[in-house]
Write a protein that holds these residues in place. Sequence first.
Motif, PDB file in Angstrom:
ATOM      1  N   LYS A 241      -0.538  68.634  35.944  1.00  0.00           N
ATOM      2  CA  LYS A 241      -0.114  67.433  35.822  1.00  0.00           C
ATOM      3  C   LYS A 241      -0.792  66.788  34.692  1.00  0.00           C
ATOM      4  N   GLU A 242      -0.630  65.568  34.251  1.00  0.00           N
ATOM      5  CA  GLU A 242      -1.182  65.088  33.115  1.00  0.00           C
ATOM      6  C   GLU A 242      -2.338  63.923  33.410  1.00  0.00           C
ATOM      7  N   ALA A 243      -2.612  63.534  34.488  1.00  0.00           N
ATOM      8  CA  ALA A 243      -3.584  62.499  34.549  1.00  0.00           C
ATOM      9  C   ALA A 243      -4.587  62.583  35.922  1.00  0.00           C
ATOM     10  N   VAL A 244      -5.564  62.136  35.958  1.00  0.00           N
ATOM     11  CA  VAL A 244      -6.344  62.298  37.113  1.00  0.00           C
ATOM     12  C   VAL A 244      -7.214  60.628  37.410  1.00  0.00           C
ATOM     13  N   LEU A 245      -7.150  60.520  38.636  1.00  0.00           N
ATOM     14  CA  LEU A 245      -7.994  59.295  39.149  1.00  0.00           C
ATOM     15  C   LEU A 245      -8.950  59.626  40.239  1.00  0.00           C
ATOM     16  N   PRO A 246     -10.144  59.741  39.554  1.00  0.00           N
ATOM     17  CA  PRO A 246     -10.778  60.376  40.615  1.00  0.00           C
ATOM     18  C   PRO A 246     -11.859  59.200  41.581  1.00  0.00           C
ATOM     19  N   MET A 247     -11.850  59.546  42.796  1.00  0.00           N
ATOM     20  CA  MET A 247     -12.602  58.981  43.667  1.00  0.00           C
ATOM     21  C   MET A 247     -13.427  59.583  44.315  1.00  0.00           C
ATOM     22  N   ASN A 248     -13.926  59.300  45.590  1.00  0.00           N
ATOM     23  CA  ASN A 248     -15.218  60.063  46.410  1.00  0.00           C
ATOM     24  C   ASN A 248     -14.559  60.823  47.619  1.00  0.00           C
ATOM     25  N   THR A 249     -14.509  59.992  48.452  1.00  0.00           N
ATOM     26  CA  THR A 249     -13.920  60.755  49.724  1.00  0.00           C
ATOM     27  C   THR A 249     -12.410  60.919  49.792  1.00  0.00           C
TER      28      THR A 249
ATOM     29  N   GLY B  77      -9.647  66.545  47.849  1.00  0.00           N
ATOM     30  CA  GLY B  77     -10.853  66.231  48.010  1.00  0.00           C
ATOM     31  C   GLY B  77     -11.914  67.421  48.476  1.00  0.00           C
ATOM     32  N   LYS B  78     -12.687  67.073  49.647  1.00  0.00           N
ATOM     33  CA  LYS B  78     -13.323  68.266  50.474  1.00  0.00           C
ATOM     34  C   LYS B  78     -14.004  69.364  49.450  1.00  0.00           C
ATOM     35  N   ALA B  79     -13.369  70.502  49.223  1.00  0.00           N
ATOM     36  CA  ALA B  79     -13.803  71.734  48.516  1.00  0.00           C
ATOM     37  C   ALA B  79     -13.950  71.249  47.064  1.00  0.00           C
ATOM     38  N   LEU B  80     -13.295  70.278  46.441  1.00  0.00           N
ATOM     39  CA  LEU B  80     -13.463  69.826  45.051  1.00  0.00           C
ATOM     40  C   LEU B  80     -14.709  69.492  44.826  1.00  0.00           C
ATOM     41  N   GLY B  81     -15.579  69.059  45.916  1.00  0.00           N
ATOM     42  CA  GLY B  81     -17.045  68.861  45.584  1.00  0.00           C
ATOM     43  C   GLY B  81     -17.922  70.100  45.749  1.00  0.00           C
ATOM     44  N   GLY B  82     -17.365  71.217  46.307  1.00  0.00           N
ATOM     45  CA  GLY B  82     -17.997  72.329  46.522  1.00  0.00           C
ATOM     46  C   GLY B  82     -19.182  72.225  47.851  1.00  0.00           C
ATOM     47  N   GLY B  83     -18.905  71.208  48.808  1.00  0.00           N
ATOM     48  CA  GLY B  83     -19.927  71.235  49.539  1.00  0.00           C
ATOM     49  C   GLY B  83     -21.213  70.496  49.087  1.00  0.00           C
ATOM     50  N   VAL B  84     -21.425  70.045  47.738  1.00  0.00           N
ATOM     51  CA  VAL B  84     -22.632  69.469  47.304  1.00  0.00           C
ATOM     52  C   VAL B  84     -22.485  68.177  47.104  1.00  0.00           C
ATOM     53  N   VAL B  85     -21.274  67.505  46.771  1.00  0.00           N
ATOM     54  CA  VAL B  85     -21.248  66.155  46.583  1.00  0.00           C
ATOM     55  C   VAL B  85     -19.843  65.855  47.016  1.00  0.00           C
ATOM     56  N   PRO B  86     -19.715  64.652  47.492  1.00  0.00           N
ATOM     57  CA  PRO B  86     -18.372  64.103  47.829  1.00  0.00           C
ATOM     58  C   PRO B  86     -17.298  64.095  46.387  1.00  0.00           C
ATOM     59  N   VAL B  87     -16.298  64.533  46.264  1.00  0.00           N
ATOM     60  CA  VAL B  87     -15.538  64.319  45.046  1.00  0.00           C
ATOM     61  C   VAL B  87     -14.131  64.433  45.572  1.00  0.00           C
ATOM     62  N   SER B  88     -13.269  63.457  44.984  1.00  0.00           N
ATOM     63  CA  SER B  88     -11.929  63.470  45.445  1.00  0.00           C
ATOM     64  C   SER B  88     -11.085  62.963  44.484  1.00  0.00           C
ATOM     65  N   ALA B  89      -9.599  63.157  44.309  1.00  0.00           N
ATOM     66  CA  ALA B  89      -9.016  62.728  43.217  1.00  0.00           C
ATOM     67  C   ALA B  89      -7.471  62.589  43.504  1.00  0.00           C
ATOM     68  N   VAL B  90      -6.807  61.772  42.869  1.00  0.00           N
ATOM     69  CA  VAL B  90      -5.199  61.612  42.788  1.00  0.00           C
ATOM     70  C   VAL B  90      -4.926  62.167  41.729  1.00  0.00           C
ATOM     71  N   VAL B  91      -3.873  63.171  41.529  1.00  0.00           N
ATOM     72  CA  VAL B  91      -3.717  63.939  40.185  1.00  0.00           C
ATOM     73  C   VAL B  91      -2.013  63.694  40.103  1.00  0.00           C
ATOM     74  N   ALA B  92      -1.559  63.343  39.175  1.00  0.00           N
ATOM     75  CA  ALA B  92      -0.062  63.108  38.794  1.00  0.00           C
ATOM     76  C   ALA B  92       0.309  63.164  37.419  1.00  0.00           C
ATOM     77  N   ASP B  93       1.411  62.864  36.997  1.00  0.00           N
ATOM     78  CA  ASP B  93       1.807  62.670  35.727  1.00  0.00           C
ATOM     79  C   ASP B  93       1.668  61.075  35.485  1.00  0.00           C
ATOM     80  N   ARG B  94       1.819  60.990  34.044  1.00  0.00           N
ATOM     81  CA  ARG B  94       1.478  59.749  33.331  1.00  0.00           C
ATOM     82  C   ARG B  94       2.540  58.604  33.850  1.00  0.00           C
ATOM     83  N   ASP B  95       3.728  58.970  34.072  1.00  0.00           N
ATOM     84  CA  ASP B  95       4.809  58.277  34.468  1.00  0.00           C
ATOM     85  C   ASP B  95       4.609  57.724  35.874  1.00  0.00           C
ATOM     86  N   VAL B  96       3.587  58.226  36.855  1.00  0.00           N
ATOM     87  CA  VAL B  96       2.983  57.631  38.040  1.00  0.00           C
ATOM     88  C   VAL B  96       1.731  57.085  37.872  1.00  0.00           C
ATOM     89  N   LEU B  97       0.799  57.669  37.323  1.00  0.00           N
ATOM     90  CA  LEU B  97      -0.685  57.117  37.417  1.00  0.00           C
ATOM     91  C   LEU B  97      -0.632  56.281  36.136  1.00  0.00           C
TER      92      LEU B  97
END
Length: 402
Positions: free
Chosen positions: A97-105, A254-274
């Motif tokens: 995809k083209e873009a990422v919007l990061p969050m936590n949980t 989410g979940k495994a994206l933080g490797g069990g170390v820190v909470p990391v989540s994200a929405v990933v899509a193309d620019r025409d969406v995000l």
Amino acid sequence: MSRTADAIRSADAHSAHNYHPLPIVVTSAEGAWMTDVEGRRYLDMLAGYSALNFGHGNRRLIDAAHAQLERVTLTSRAFHHDRFADFCAELAALCGKEAVLPMNTGAEAVETAIKTARKWGYKVKGVPDGHAKIVVAADNFHGRTTTIVSFSTDHEARDHYGPYTPGFEIVPYGDLTALAHAVTPNTVAVMLEPIQGEAGVLVPPAGYLAGVRELTRERNVLFMADEIQSGLGRTGRTFACEHEGVVPDVYILGKALGGGVVPVSAVVADRDVLGVFRPGEHGSTFGGNPLACAVALEVIAMLRTGEYQQRAAELGDHLHRELNLLVGGGAVTAVRGRGLWAGVDIEPSHGTGREISEKLMELGVLVKDTHGSTIRIAPPLVISKEDLDWGLEQLRSVLAAG
């Protein structure tokens, strides 16, 4: 009184009782093993609901976190930091995809996806403001915020939290005909788990995800795949959608994206969406922080080798062969799943899922029950075949004892 009992009593005295944990108090962990306050070791066959895909205390992830801790951990998105661009670029590339919007949980990522779909519907599709609909599946689990539980069919998760958020249409999971009937001109998205984890590791019928992809494309509707539990190696592929050759419009991670170390989540899509977002319209103080980005970058690098996906596929085949041998013997009525992920339905006469989980804990194996008679098995992807077989042998012994 034992150290375990004392710790549990203290926790019960000072915490809200919104969980009913197994009576174990963990003090350390490494790989697929955890150690309690009494010094007893347990094989972790849950992996934090897939948050610990790479195991406890994974050296690469711990080293990445330590290195970043010495530099900077938080700037807020009020400023740029030097890990953010790489994180977004690498995660976007992993997803194609083209873009990422990061969050936590994970729940934050789902909420963000809902806002994304609605805004896209109004700004791009032309749905009248306030009329957007999102189609979801029955038995879903996308989180526990008030909006998310508004479209849950799980009474424990939903009851007594109203008034509920409107704008959602619930259809049976795996039913393409029902989905097609539910999609209207005001539908902006279909949001699904490629495999429903909390529901008991439910795998949809063959061709379902491909059918959803075709339908959403034809109707100009976003297909949003909640890969929070199913993604990042768990099923033997980077994403569970890949098993049907499907690429959704939006990945929710989410979940495994933080490797069990820190909470990391994200929405990933193309620019025409995000691209529908403008400064000030959505955000998070901690989302995309330097520490989170540093750990997630290492997770992405590990996934790029393909070794964890291959381990999940190969050990998963072995896991399901062994579990399916139990079906028909009187104790197990069904087994479902994909990769290193399985839902095992226990014949009620042999005990509830909770009772089986407690008996396994006594033998040194940790699993989790769901929906009464089902146990979920999802060990870290780094588990050895020998340890996996040992855990399965403990399950067989519990079931044989009746």
